[in-house]
Design an enzyme around this catalytic site. Structure first.
Site, PDB file in Angstrom:
ATOM      1  N   ASP A 170       0.873  -1.171   0.000  1.00  0.00           N
ATOM      2  CA  ASP A 170       0.000   0.000   0.000  1.00  0.00           C
ATOM      3  C   ASP A 170       0.909   1.220   0.000  1.00  0.00           C
ATOM      4  OD1 ASP A 170      -1.575   2.196   0.731  1.00  0.00           O
ATOM      5  OD2 ASP A 170      -2.825   1.031   2.106  1.00  0.00           O
ATOM      6  N   TYR A 180      -9.948  14.776  -5.600  1.00  0.00           N
ATOM      7  CA  TYR A 180      -9.038  14.154  -6.558  1.00  0.00           C
ATOM      8  C   TYR A 180      -8.214  15.226  -7.272  1.00  0.00           C
ATOM      9  CZ  TYR A 180      -7.548  11.378 -10.636  1.00  0.00           C
ATOM     10  OH  TYR A 180      -6.809  10.749 -11.609  1.00  0.00           O
ATOM     11  N   LYS A 192      -4.062  15.859  -7.203  1.00  0.00           N
ATOM     12  CA  LYS A 192      -3.219  15.869  -8.393  1.00  0.00           C
ATOM     13  C   LYS A 192      -2.504  17.207  -8.580  1.00  0.00           C
ATOM     14  CE  LYS A 192      -3.964  11.610  -9.542  1.00  0.00           C
ATOM     15  NZ  LYS A 192      -2.884  10.610  -9.459  1.00  0.00           N
ATOM     16  N   THR A 225     -10.493   3.370 -18.848  1.00  0.00           N
ATOM     17  CA  THR A 225     -10.093   2.429 -17.809  1.00  0.00           C
ATOM     18  C   THR A 225     -11.260   2.210 -16.849  1.00  0.00           C
ATOM     19  OG1 THR A 225      -9.301   4.182 -16.328  1.00  0.00           O
ATOM     20  CG2 THR A 225      -7.701   3.256 -17.886  1.00  0.00           C
TER      21      THR A 225
END
Length: 262
Positions: free
Chosen positions: A65, A158, A162, A193
């Site tokens: 992890d 998110y 980034k 994906t």
């Protein structure tokens, strides 16, 4: 394409998706490959390892992890022991959640930052320590995103993670150039994906659209007229991991088909 020899590349989050495509491409280039993912994806990781062995390069795997410091250190130690060195680190592992900021819990925020930002920090730092011990420089490559330049609604945490990867990449490049370590990142856009299938499902629900329509809506902005495939990112990673990019560092390169310009 110049064939690479004597290089070991570690790709995190490489059981499937972009990470797998990157690992396969680097194996084609001639790098020996270390694959990483979490325990839940161990079966897929072994399948990927089999595909790469068929290309005639050395392969090892490491379950870890990336948000846990001890596991990242053990992973890098295992790679150096199994394959003899670490020359290229691809910090690719990441997660995404689609929800409004008002619905985002502190736990969800911390989980996102733990994997996407702390995980990248730990991979960068631990890889750099190994490369400095080796004394031969190296290539460190992160996974940012188009949202490091242009956030999307319902992807705010998110996007923030980034943006953090982008800043970390630039700072690391400044600090480690003296060790002949380059640090860059790839910034994909909309990629076909499993992660983007989940994003599409959640965005469609939030916007009252049929499944599949949200990704279609966002894809209309792509100048080249198609959603990216993981192999597109593999090609950029090939360049960043190879000698042709030796004079390039601190860059976060958009590869989105022409949605966002930096």
């Amino acid at each position: 394409m110049t064939k690479i020899s004597g290089s070991v590349a570690l790709v995190t989050g490489s059981a499937r998706g972009i990470g797998k495509a990157v690992a396969l491409r680097l194996a084609e280039d001639g790098h020996d490959i270390a694959l990483n993912d979490i325990a839940a994806n161990s079966d897929q990781l072994e399948e990927t390892a089999g595909e790469i062995r068929a290309k005639g390069v050395k392969v090892t795997t490491a379950i870890a992890d990336v948000s846990v410091e001890a596991e990242v250190k053990a992973m890098v130690d295992k790679v150096a022991t199994d394959l003899g060195a670490l020359n290229v680190m691809i910090s690719n592992a990441g997660i995404a959640r689609v929800e409004s900021l008002l619905e985002t819990t502190v736990e969800a925020w911390d989980n996102m930052m733990g994997v996407n930002l702390r995980g990248t920090f730990l991979c960068y730092k631990t890889a750099a320590e190994q490369m400095i011990r080796q004394g031969t420089g190296g290539k460190i490559i992160g996974a940012a995103s188009i949202v490091a330049y242009r956030p999307f609604a319902l992807l705010s945490p998110y996007s923030a993670s980034k943006w953090g990867v982008r800043g970390l990449t630039q700072g690391a490049a400044m600090e480690w150039a003296k060790h002949k370590i380059t640090v860059n990142a790839y910034c994909p856009g909309i990629v076909g994906t499993a992660m983007w299938e989940l994003i599409d499902e959640k965005l469609a629900k939030e916007e009252g659209l049929p499944k599949g329509e949200a990704i279609k809506k966002y894809s209309e902005a792509i100048l080249l007229g198609r959603v990216s495939v993981p192999e597109d990112i593999g090609k950029l990673a090939s360049y960043l991991a190879g000698p042709d990019s030796d004079y390039m560092t601190g860059q976060c390169v958009l590869i989105d088909g022409g949605i966002q310009f930096s």
